[in-house]
Write an enzyme that holds these catalytic residues in place. Structure first.
Site, short mmCIF file in Angstrom:
data_model
loop_
_atom_site.label_atom_id
_atom_site.label_comp_id
_atom_site.label_asym_id
_atom_site.label_seq_id
_atom_site.Cartn_x
_atom_site.Cartn_y
_atom_site.Cartn_z
N ASN A 43 0.95 -1.12 0.03
CA ASN A 43 0.19 0.03 0.08
C ASN A 43 1.01 1.23 0.02
O ASN A 43 2.06 1.32 0.64
CB ASN A 43 -0.97 0.02 1.18
CG ASN A 43 -0.52 -0.40 2.55
OD1 ASN A 43 0.57 -0.89 2.54
ND2 ASN A 43 -1.00 0.23 3.55
N GLU A 45 0.24 5.03 0.75
CA GLU A 45 -0.66 5.88 1.10
C GLU A 45 -0.30 7.48 0.66
O GLU A 45 0.85 7.64 0.16
CB GLU A 45 -0.53 6.15 2.62
CG GLU A 45 -1.31 4.73 3.30
CD GLU A 45 -1.68 4.65 4.63
OE1 GLU A 45 -1.25 5.69 5.60
OE2 GLU A 45 -2.34 3.86 5.13
N CYS A 54 -3.95 0.84 -2.72
CA CYS A 54 -3.86 -0.40 -1.79
C CYS A 54 -2.91 -1.43 -2.52
O CYS A 54 -2.60 -1.37 -3.80
CB CYS A 54 -5.28 -1.35 -1.76
SG CYS A 54 -6.52 -0.15 -0.94
N GLU A 56 -2.96 -4.39 -3.22
CA GLU A 56 -3.63 -5.39 -4.31
C GLU A 56 -3.46 -4.56 -5.78
O GLU A 56 -3.21 -5.14 -6.69
CB GLU A 56 -5.06 -5.76 -4.02
CG GLU A 56 -5.22 -6.57 -2.75
CD GLU A 56 -5.62 -5.70 -1.56
OE1 GLU A 56 -5.16 -4.65 -1.42
OE2 GLU A 56 -6.37 -6.19 -0.81
N CYS A 87 -10.66 -4.17 -0.22
CA CYS A 87 -11.41 -3.19 -0.43
C CYS A 87 -12.46 -3.60 -1.58
O CYS A 87 -12.24 -4.13 -2.45
CB CYS A 87 -10.89 -1.74 -0.11
SG CYS A 87 -10.31 -1.30 -1.59
N CYS A 90 -10.53 -2.77 -4.75
CA CYS A 90 -9.76 -3.86 -5.32
C CYS A 90 -10.34 -5.02 -5.66
O CYS A 90 -9.80 -5.53 -6.82
CB CYS A 90 -8.92 -4.07 -4.16
SG CYS A 90 -7.47 -2.87 -3.81
#
Ligand code: THU
Length: 136
Positions: A43, A45, A54, A56, A87, A90
């Site tokens: 990830n 940010e 993210c 993924e 999420c 994703c």
């Protein structure tokens, strides 16, 4: 073909590279493409929060960059006490390159707890390029 355990080890090896100064939650993903190649992501940010990428989706971008198009397995490792499910964003992106049978496994790096799903149960009724093309 790498086992789930091998994919987990690869994800764990890059977990420390996650850039997560805002949430403090580190996530790494290892994707096995259909030829057995492995593609990693963490990830990333952002101060805007909304622009966070993210793990993924970072791994999907790495897979596509490497010229692969089909996901066979996704293994996620997170610093959280419980395994993180992907999420919604994703799930949509994984559905673009996986199918209902694609295996998704998530581990807590902290406790070792494991959860496993098929993409079809995480993301039912997803619109994909394949479906759009078939309906043309
Ligand atoms: N995150 C992921 O990388 N993958 C997921 O499946 C869920 C959430 C990240 C985004 C954010 O950096 C942090 O975890 C907390 O939501």
């Amino acid at each position: 073909m790498p086992s789930v355990e091998e994919l987990k080890e690869k994800a764990l090896s890059i977990l420390g590279n996650a850039y997560a100064p805002y949430s403090g939650i580190r996530v790494a993903a290892a994707i096995e493409a259909e030829d057995g190649s492995v593609h990693l992501g963490v990830n990333v940010e952002n101060a805007s929060l909304g622009l966070t990428i993210c793990a993924e989706r970072a791994a999907v971008a790495a897979m596509i960059t490497a010229g692969r198009r089909k996901i066979r397995k996704v293994v996620i490792v997170s610093s959280t006490p419980e395994p993180l499910p992907p999420c919604g964003a994703c799930r949509q992106v994984l559905a673009e390159f996986g199918d209902d049978d694609t295996v998704v496994v998530s581990f807590s790096a902290a406790t070792g707890e494991r959860m496993e799903w098929r993409l079809g149960e995480l993301a039912p009724y997803m619109i994909t390029v394949k479906k759009i093309v078939e309906e043309r």
